[in-house]
Write a protein that holds these residues in place. Structure first.
Motif, mmCIF file in Angstrom:
data_model
loop_
_atom_site.group_PDB
_atom_site.id
_atom_site.type_symbol
_atom_site.label_atom_id
_atom_site.label_comp_id
_atom_site.label_asym_id
_atom_site.label_seq_id
_atom_site.Cartn_x
_atom_site.Cartn_y
_atom_site.Cartn_z
ATOM 1 N N GLY A 120 4.882 0.101 48.988
ATOM 2 C CA GLY A 120 5.636 -0.998 49.590
ATOM 3 C C GLY A 120 6.159 -1.972 48.564
ATOM 4 N N MET A 121 6.679 -3.094 49.097
ATOM 5 C CA MET A 121 7.217 -4.180 48.284
ATOM 6 C C MET A 121 6.522 -5.469 48.683
ATOM 7 N N SER A 122 6.317 -6.346 47.735
ATOM 8 C CA SER A 122 5.626 -7.604 47.997
ATOM 9 C C SER A 122 6.393 -8.758 47.383
ATOM 10 N N SER A 123 6.185 -9.944 47.939
ATOM 11 C CA SER A 123 6.766 -11.127 47.315
ATOM 12 C C SER A 123 6.256 -11.212 45.886
ATOM 13 N N GLY A 124 7.114 -11.771 45.035
ATOM 14 C CA GLY A 124 6.724 -11.840 43.632
ATOM 15 C C GLY A 124 7.865 -11.650 42.624
ATOM 16 N N LEU A 125 8.718 -10.646 42.724
ATOM 17 C CA LEU A 125 8.646 -9.474 43.589
ATOM 18 C C LEU A 125 7.891 -8.343 42.890
ATOM 19 N N HIS A 126 7.186 -7.556 43.699
ATOM 20 C CA HIS A 126 6.438 -6.405 43.212
ATOM 21 C C HIS A 126 6.744 -5.183 44.073
ATOM 22 N N TRP A 127 6.631 -4.010 43.452
ATOM 23 C CA TRP A 127 6.703 -2.740 44.166
ATOM 24 C C TRP A 127 5.476 -1.948 43.736
ATOM 25 N N PHE A 128 4.871 -1.231 44.646
ATOM 26 C CA PHE A 128 3.566 -0.663 44.339
ATOM 27 C C PHE A 128 3.336 0.644 45.093
ATOM 28 N N CYS A 129 2.408 1.427 44.574
ATOM 29 C CA CYS A 129 2.048 2.686 45.230
ATOM 30 C C CYS A 129 0.650 3.105 44.773
ATOM 31 N N THR A 130 -0.133 3.597 45.694
ATOM 32 C CA THR A 130 -1.411 4.250 45.408
ATOM 33 C C THR A 130 -1.406 5.613 46.071
ATOM 34 N N LEU A 131 -1.824 6.631 45.341
ATOM 35 C CA LEU A 131 -1.894 8.005 45.872
ATOM 36 C C LEU A 131 -3.334 8.357 46.197
ATOM 37 N N ASN B 72 15.727 2.636 55.596
ATOM 38 C CA ASN B 72 16.300 2.514 54.255
ATOM 39 C C ASN B 72 15.324 2.993 53.181
ATOM 40 N N ALA B 73 14.054 2.635 53.341
ATOM 41 C CA ALA B 73 13.053 3.072 52.370
ATOM 42 C C ALA B 73 12.883 4.588 52.410
ATOM 43 N N ALA B 74 12.852 5.162 53.616
ATOM 44 C CA ALA B 74 12.722 6.613 53.743
ATOM 45 C C ALA B 74 13.902 7.320 53.085
ATOM 46 N N GLU C 225 23.566 -5.227 46.744
ATOM 47 C CA GLU C 225 23.020 -4.530 45.578
ATOM 48 C C GLU C 225 21.526 -4.814 45.439
ATOM 49 N N TYR C 226 21.151 -6.059 45.701
ATOM 50 C CA TYR C 226 19.731 -6.416 45.649
ATOM 51 C C TYR C 226 18.930 -5.611 46.673
ATOM 52 N N ALA C 227 19.428 -5.527 47.901
ATOM 53 C CA ALA C 227 18.725 -4.800 48.958
ATOM 54 C C ALA C 227 18.567 -3.327 48.588
ATOM 55 N N THR C 228 19.613 -2.732 48.026
ATOM 56 C CA THR C 228 19.548 -1.332 47.610
ATOM 57 C C THR C 228 18.546 -1.160 46.470
ATOM 58 N N MET C 229 18.529 -2.132 45.561
ATOM 59 C CA MET C 229 17.603 -2.081 44.427
ATOM 60 C C MET C 229 16.153 -2.100 44.889
ATOM 61 N N THR C 230 15.831 -2.914 45.898
ATOM 62 C CA THR C 230 14.439 -3.011 46.333
ATOM 63 C C THR C 230 13.947 -1.672 46.884
ATOM 64 N N ASP C 231 14.788 -0.965 47.604
ATOM 65 C CA ASP C 231 14.404 0.350 48.123
ATOM 66 C C ASP C 231 14.239 1.353 46.980
ATOM 67 N N ALA C 232 15.157 1.299 46.015
ATOM 68 C CA ALA C 232 15.077 2.220 44.882
ATOM 69 C C ALA C 232 13.789 2.001 44.089
ATOM 70 N N ARG C 233 13.335 0.757 43.989
ATOM 71 C CA ARG C 233 12.131 0.489 43.210
ATOM 72 C C ARG C 233 10.862 0.925 43.941
ATOM 73 N N ILE C 234 10.894 0.964 45.266
ATOM 74 C CA ILE C 234 9.768 1.580 45.978
ATOM 75 C C ILE C 234 9.666 3.045 45.560
ATOM 76 N N ALA C 235 10.818 3.716 45.517
ATOM 77 C CA ALA C 235 10.829 5.123 45.083
ATOM 78 C C ALA C 235 10.336 5.256 43.648
ATOM 79 N N GLN C 236 10.724 4.298 42.785
ATOM 80 C CA GLN C 236 10.262 4.334 41.388
ATOM 81 C C GLN C 236 8.751 4.181 41.313
ATOM 82 N N ALA C 237 8.204 3.302 42.155
ATOM 83 C CA ALA C 237 6.751 3.110 42.154
ATOM 84 C C ALA C 237 6.036 4.375 42.619
#
Length: 337
Positions: free
Chosen positions: A323-334, A272-274, A230-242
């Motif tokens: 991407g995702m970073s330790s912390g944990l953080h999820w981030f995006c720049t357009l 998985n991220a894609a 569930e954690y692994a799935t969550m990290t990918d979903a939060r990249i999409a949220q970012a």
């Protein structure tokens, strides 16, 4: 705030075959093959983070047709083990570039620093009318004394640097928006145990190289495979949220994106991220990740530099750097090409 990238340049270490390195280190070749990294890049002995950053910065300024005297502000991002304690990589790069009287800023928040630097730079342009040109340098040099470049076979850490010359009111590779999510529940994931003020020295017979982060993360969930999944799935979903958050700030949709440029993770993580983003793998930088290795936070920028050099991106296209970073953080720049 309108600003864009005038020019970019990268400097990477010497290429090494990942399969050969795995054999040398005694890492399971089946795991390495599944992860899909083909090449990593290692800087020669004696070449430092600062050296890599200066080389990339010099090349970017040359491409932009500018001199160091044209730089109004230097931002340096480096999330790896620093060359020294109580030391600032941004001023070291400024010194070796010959910048004089130019303010500098060091961003050291792991893998998100280079990508979220754009939002910080937007603030500089907004609050400092005299700032016209900002030099962004992201440099990463793996400390082989602290970490194993291949970990347990799931990564292939590389050395390199990328620099971008950012100019107020420049219309190409224009910053549109950034987004940042944080979950502090996982603050201790990926940390190095020894060498900080909490535990200055490793116990006899132990070192940071002995740490298996995958195992330590799994033990956080007390061996519960379902919770770990569930954690692994969550990290990918939060990249999409970012990504969606940045799109919302820019007034565009995820479907409008031409590319999603991610951290150079292994091919399993890239797929998985894609999938979480509902984008075809060939609209990411998965192939570049396999061919180059993981450069820490500079990954999206070095991939963007390569794509621009190859002519793979056309004016007006929208690109997400995420991407995702330790912390944990999820981030995006357009950015708009």
């Amino acid at each position: 705030m309108d600003f864009g990238i005038v020019a970019m340049a990268s400097c990477v270490g010497e290429p090494y075959d990942v399969a050969g390195e795995a054999r040398r280190l005694g890492i399971n070749h089946h795991v390495v093959a599944t992860m899909g990294f083909r090449t990593l890049h290692r800087a020669p002995a004696g070449v430092t983070t600062t050296d890599l950053g200066v080389a990339a910065a010099d090349a970017a300024l040359t491409r932009a047709g500018l001199r160091t005297s044209d730089v109004d502000f230097l931002v340096a991002a480096s999330g790896n083990v620093p060359e020294y304690l109580h030391w600032d990589v941004s001023t070291a790069i400024a010194r070796d570039l010959g910048l004089r009287g130019v303010p500098t800023l060091a961003l050291t928040q792991a893998c998100l620093s280079a990508t979220l630097a754009f939002e910080t730079i937007a603030g500089l342009f907004l609050t400092r009318d005299e700032v016209r040109t900002v030099l962004l340098v992201s440099a990463e040099r793996v400390s082989d004394a602290h970490v194993n470049r291949l970990g347990n076979g799931t990564t292939a850490d590389s050395d390199g640097a990328v620099a971008a010359v950012l100019r107020r009111d420049h219309r190409s590779l224009r910053w549109l928006a950034s987004e940042h999510l944080t979950d502090p529940a996982y603050a201790d994931f990926f940390r190095l145990e020894y060498g900080g003020s909490a535990v200055p020295e490793a116990p006899p017979g132990r070192s940071n190289r002995d740490i298996d982060h995958g195992y330590s993360i799994f033990t956080f969930f007390q061996g519960d495979a379902e919770r770990f999944s569930e954690y692994a799935t969550m990290t990918d979903a939060r990249i999409a949220q970012a990504v969606d958050g940045a799109c919302k700030r820019a007034g565009v949709r995820r479907e409008d994106l031409s590319r999603v440029v991610l951290l150079h993770a292994n091919q399993v993580a890239m797929r998985n991220a894609a999938a979480a983003l509902s984008v075809p793998l060939d609209r990411t930088n998965a192939e570049l990740a396999a061919a180059m290795g993981h450069f820490g936070g500079m990954d999206p920028l070095v991939s963007l530099d390569v794509m621009m050099e190859r002519g793979e991106l056309r004016p007006g296209e929208l690109v997400a750097l995420a991407g995702m970073s330790s912390g944990l953080h999820w981030f995006c720049t357009l950015v708009e090409v």
